[in-house]
Design a protein around this motif. Structure first.
Motif, mmCIF file in Angstrom:
data_model
loop_
_atom_site.group_PDB
_atom_site.id
_atom_site.type_symbol
_atom_site.label_atom_id
_atom_site.label_comp_id
_atom_site.label_asym_id
_atom_site.label_seq_id
_atom_site.Cartn_x
_atom_site.Cartn_y
_atom_site.Cartn_z
ATOM 1 N N ASP A 110 0.860 -1.185 0.000
ATOM 2 C CA ASP A 110 0.000 0.000 0.000
ATOM 3 C C ASP A 110 0.897 1.237 0.000
ATOM 4 O OD1 ASP A 110 -1.298 2.159 2.058
ATOM 5 O OD2 ASP A 110 -2.834 1.245 0.781
ATOM 6 N N GLY A 111 0.623 2.170 -0.890
ATOM 7 C CA GLY A 111 1.463 3.356 -1.040
ATOM 8 C C GLY A 111 1.612 4.158 0.244
ATOM 9 N N GLN A 112 0.511 4.388 0.949
ATOM 10 C CA GLN A 112 0.592 5.189 2.175
ATOM 11 C C GLN A 112 1.349 4.446 3.271
ATOM 12 O OE1 GLN A 112 -0.385 8.515 2.359
ATOM 13 N NE2 GLN A 112 0.956 8.299 4.130
ATOM 14 N N VAL A 113 1.183 3.137 3.329
ATOM 15 C CA VAL A 113 1.928 2.340 4.307
ATOM 16 C C VAL A 113 3.434 2.459 4.037
ATOM 17 C CG1 VAL A 113 2.391 -0.026 5.099
ATOM 18 C CG2 VAL A 113 0.026 0.753 4.782
ATOM 19 N N LEU A 114 3.823 2.407 2.763
ATOM 20 C CA LEU A 114 5.229 2.548 2.410
ATOM 21 C C LEU A 114 5.746 3.938 2.763
ATOM 22 C CD1 LEU A 114 7.863 1.528 1.172
ATOM 23 C CD2 LEU A 114 6.970 2.204 -1.070
ATOM 24 N N LEU A 115 5.000 4.973 2.411
ATOM 25 C CA LEU A 115 5.424 6.347 2.731
ATOM 26 C C LEU A 115 5.573 6.541 4.235
ATOM 27 C CD1 LEU A 115 3.261 8.332 0.157
ATOM 28 C CD2 LEU A 115 5.745 7.987 0.094
ATOM 29 N N ASP A 116 4.640 5.998 5.000
ATOM 30 C CA ASP A 116 4.723 6.099 6.467
ATOM 31 C C ASP A 116 5.951 5.361 6.993
ATOM 32 O OD1 ASP A 116 2.370 7.568 6.446
ATOM 33 O OD2 ASP A 116 1.106 5.891 7.097
ATOM 34 N N ALA A 117 6.240 4.190 6.426
ATOM 35 C CA ALA A 117 7.409 3.406 6.850
ATOM 36 C C ALA A 117 8.700 4.156 6.528
ATOM 37 C CB ALA A 117 7.402 2.038 6.178
ATOM 38 N N ILE A 118 8.754 4.795 5.374
ATOM 39 C CA ILE A 118 9.937 5.579 4.996
ATOM 40 C C ILE A 118 10.132 6.738 5.972
ATOM 41 C CG2 ILE A 118 10.854 7.174 3.258
ATOM 42 C CD1 ILE A 118 9.596 5.250 1.127
ATOM 43 N N GLU A 119 9.062 7.431 6.278
ATOM 44 C CA GLU A 119 9.163 8.568 7.195
ATOM 45 C C GLU A 119 9.641 8.120 8.573
ATOM 46 O OE1 GLU A 119 6.673 12.489 8.652
ATOM 47 O OE2 GLU A 119 5.570 10.839 7.719
ATOM 48 N N ARG A 120 9.060 7.042 9.084
ATOM 49 C CA ARG A 120 9.481 6.518 10.393
ATOM 50 C C ARG A 120 10.947 6.100 10.366
ATOM 51 N NH1 ARG A 120 4.524 4.064 10.213
ATOM 52 N NH2 ARG A 120 5.467 2.098 9.585
ATOM 53 N N ALA A 121 11.343 5.406 9.293
ATOM 54 C CA ALA A 121 12.715 4.906 9.198
ATOM 55 C C ALA A 121 13.717 6.051 9.164
ATOM 56 C CB ALA A 121 12.864 4.032 7.948
ATOM 57 N N ILE A 122 13.434 7.078 8.391
ATOM 58 C CA ILE A 122 14.356 8.208 8.285
ATOM 59 C C ILE A 122 14.391 8.986 9.600
ATOM 60 C CG2 ILE A 122 14.712 10.437 7.155
ATOM 61 C CD1 ILE A 122 13.817 9.057 4.548
ATOM 62 N N ASN A 123 13.239 9.232 10.192
ATOM 63 C CA ASN A 123 13.209 9.974 11.447
ATOM 64 C C ASN A 123 13.873 9.194 12.581
ATOM 65 O OD1 ASN A 123 11.954 12.218 10.342
ATOM 66 N ND2 ASN A 123 9.914 11.472 10.778
ATOM 67 N N HIS A 124 13.730 7.885 12.567
ATOM 68 C CA HIS A 124 14.347 7.054 13.598
ATOM 69 C C HIS A 124 15.858 7.016 13.476
ATOM 70 C CE1 HIS A 124 15.584 3.255 15.565
ATOM 71 N NE2 HIS A 124 14.732 3.674 16.489
ATOM 72 N N SER A 125 16.365 7.092 12.243
ATOM 73 C CA SER A 125 17.810 7.013 12.023
ATOM 74 C C SER A 125 18.503 8.355 12.254
ATOM 75 C CB SER A 125 18.118 6.510 10.611
ATOM 76 O OG SER A 125 17.843 7.515 9.660
#
Length: 126
Positions: A110-125
């Motif tokens: 799902d596009g929004q699920v992927l975008l949310d995962a990218i945002e979390r991953a970048i912010n977490h790193s």
């Protein structure tokens, strides 16, 4: 790091249609996307470039996603990685999670699920 139009997301998937679709999705969200059909092409790219996140397929030939992860570790790269795969086996998920990935998503993603995962991953790193 906050996500901005300068954020570069690398995509590695051996299916051209998936690469193109994910590039469109990421660009529509204001991100810079760079797609690669092979792990080797991506590894050549990172010799001179530093993406902010990697969206990586597991089942590719000749170099699969696990081989790309191993190579990144060997090079000492700390890069948030999101796996997208059609292999929804518990073994693949566990193996990927043990390599420190940020998210494990099953295709079709799902596009929004992927975008949310990218945002979390970048912010977490950050």
């Amino acid at each position: 790091m906050m996500i901005s139009d300068k954020t570069v997301i690398a995509i590695v998937d051996d299916e051209e249609s998936i690469c193109k679709g994910l590039e469109r999705l990421l660009r529509s969200a204001g991100l810079t996307a760079k797609a690669f059909l092979t792990g080797a092409d991506f590894l050549r790219f990172i010799q001179n470039n530093r993406p902010d996140c990697l969206v990586l397929d597991l089942n590719m030939m000749p170099m699969n996603g696990f081989s790309v992860l191993d190579r990144l570790a060997l090079l000492g790269w700390k890069l948030p990685v999101i796996i997208i795969t059609g292999d929804d086996s518990e073994e693949a998920c566990e193996r990927a999670m043990n390599k420190g990935i940020a998210a494990f998503l099953r295709k079709p993603v799902d596009g929004q699920v992927l975008l949310d995962a990218i945002e979390r991953a970048i912010n977490h790193s950050a």
